[in-house]
Design an enzyme around this catalytic site. Structure first.
Site, PDB file in Angstrom:
ATOM      1  CG  ASP A  13      -1.801   1.234   1.277  1.00 59.59           C
ATOM      2  OD1 ASP A  13      -2.483   1.496   0.271  1.00 59.59           O
ATOM      3  OD2 ASP A  13      -1.812   1.968   2.289  1.00 59.59           O
ATOM      4  CB  SER A  14       0.148   4.756  -0.824  1.00 55.99           C
ATOM      5  OG  SER A  14      -1.071   4.790  -0.105  1.00 55.99           O
ATOM      6  CB  CYS A  76      -2.826   1.092  -2.624  1.00 58.46           C
ATOM      7  SG  CYS A  76      -3.022   2.807  -3.072  1.00 58.46           S
ATOM      8  CD  GLU A 155      -2.791   8.826   6.609  1.00 58.91           C
ATOM      9  OE1 GLU A 155      -1.881   9.614   6.934  1.00 58.91           O
ATOM     10  OE2 GLU A 155      -2.644   7.938   5.753  1.00 58.91           O
ATOM     11  CB  CYS A 187     -10.322   5.040  -0.294  1.00 57.19           C
ATOM     12  SG  CYS A 187      -8.864   5.772   0.487  1.00 57.19           S
ATOM     13  CG  HIS A 189      -6.980   6.104   4.546  1.00 57.77           C
ATOM     14  ND1 HIS A 189      -6.184   5.406   3.674  1.00 57.77           N
ATOM     15  CD2 HIS A 189      -6.143   6.843   5.330  1.00 57.77           C
ATOM     16  CE1 HIS A 189      -4.913   5.710   3.914  1.00 57.77           C
ATOM     17  NE2 HIS A 189      -4.862   6.578   4.911  1.00 57.77           N
TER      18      HIS A 189
HETATM   19  N1  DGL Z   1      -4.198   3.809  -0.116  1.00 62.28           N
HETATM   20  C1  DGL Z   1      -4.846   4.836  -0.903  1.00 62.28           C
HETATM   21  C2  DGL Z   1      -6.063   4.236  -1.636  1.00 62.28           C
HETATM   22  O1  DGL Z   1      -6.635   3.244  -1.219  1.00 62.28           O
HETATM   23  C3  DGL Z   1      -5.255   6.017  -0.035  1.00 62.28           C
HETATM   24  C4  DGL Z   1      -4.091   6.813   0.494  1.00 62.28           C
HETATM   25  C5  DGL Z   1      -3.305   7.508  -0.585  1.00 62.28           C
HETATM   26  O2  DGL Z   1      -3.821   8.460  -1.205  1.00 62.28           O
HETATM   27  O3  DGL Z   1      -2.171   7.103  -0.816  1.00 62.28           O
HETATM   28  O4  DGL Z   1      -6.438   4.753  -2.648  1.00 62.28           O
END
Ligand code: DGL
Length: 284
Positions: A13-14, A76, A155, A187, A189
């Site tokens: 993931d990012s 992600c 976050e 997403c 989050h």
């Molecule tokens: N992990 C990213 C997503 O699911 C969200 C966080 C980011 O923008 O890196 O799209």
């Protein structure tokens, strides 16, 4: 005794958000060894262009491949939207994204045929959810909504309260003019904001709204596919080991992670350098 099934599943993931997907994978597949990579030095991906996200994802896949992962889960949504095809071309191991499994669930569940998708600017702009849903069930009406403020709210732990509700009302209000009965939280989050989304969406959608996130659907898809390929560790094994690799220093990650993971990180966090370069040869 070690065999190929003992190799870890790589989860990428990012940053910290993919822990919501890892959590679902642990519930579904407790015996699996898992190696998580959070690209915390380059987060967020959600507002970046397609080429950049693709390059970052290929870098991450190379790094995880060098650790001998037996499969890759792109936790992600933004990376799944922009890079899944490139990753599948590049790797010889199974690669799973988070979009198709939950889209499949949504397409099967919606009675009205109207589905809302919430995601980052990148995910929504890529049209990946829209195309996947329409391929699965032509004639669906998809209502995509980019929600760039939701990642920072999650976050920062602002998962309830008037500011969050106002932001959500701003994003969800257009749904009043639709027949949406199913909503995808597209997403990593957004599952943290689930209660707030449920609360605000009932002003614009029917109370029996199906609210779906990718974690569980992805975990089930991984379990099914790896099972069919005899790549799963036997459930008779003890619980798997969990390791965390981070491209930035671990401190900030460890603090926020607990919130996303639902428990403290029981494995070691290690800082790794990631090579930012175009990738050409097949790996894994
Ligand atoms: N992990 C990213 C997503 O699911 C969200 C966080 C980011 O923008 O890196 O799209």
């Amino acid at each position: 005794m070690n065999d190929a099934t003992d190799a870890p599943i790589g989860i990428f993931d990012s940053g910290v958000g993919g822990l919501t997907v890892m959590r679902a994978i642990i519930e579904e597949l407790p015996a699996e060894n898992l190696l998580y990579l959070g690209d915390t030095a380059r987060v967020p991906y959600g507002n970046r262009g397609a080429e950049t996200v693709r390059r970052y994802a290929l870098n991450a896949a190379e790094l995880l491949s060098s650790h001998g992962v037996k499969a890759l889960v792109v936790a992600c949504n933004t990376a799944s939207a922009f890079a899944l095809e490139a990753l599948r071309e590049h790797l010889t191991i199974p690669v799973f994204g988070v979009i198709e499994p939950v889209a499949r669930q949504a397409a099967a569940l919606s009675k009205s045929g109207d589905i809302a998708v919430l995601g980052t600017r990148g995910t929504i702009g890529s049209k990946a959810y829209q195309q996947t849903l329409l391929n699965l069930r032509p004639g669906l009406r998809v209502h995509p909504i980019a929600c760039p403020l939701l990642v920072p709210l999650a976050e920062e732990g602002w998962t309830a309260g008037s500011v969050t509700e106002q932001v959500l009302a701003h994003y969800l209000e257009p749904l009043a003019a639709t027949d949406v009965d199913t909503m995808i939280l597209g997403c990593t989050h957004y599952p943290l904001l689930r209660d707030a989304i449920e609360g605000v969406s009932c002003n614009y959608c029917p109370p029996e709204l199906n609210l779906l996130d990718s974690g569980r659907a992805t975990a089930q898809a991984v379990s099914e596919a790896l099972g069919e390929q005899d790549l799963l560790r036997s459930r008779n094994n003890a619980d798997g080991e969990h390791r965390f690799l981070l491209t930035d220093l671990p401190e900030g990650f460890v603090q926020t992670a607990q919130f996303f993971f639902g428990r403290s990180l029981d494995g070691a966090c290690e800082h790794v350098d990631i090579t930012d370069r175009a990738t050409s040869s097949a790996t894994g």
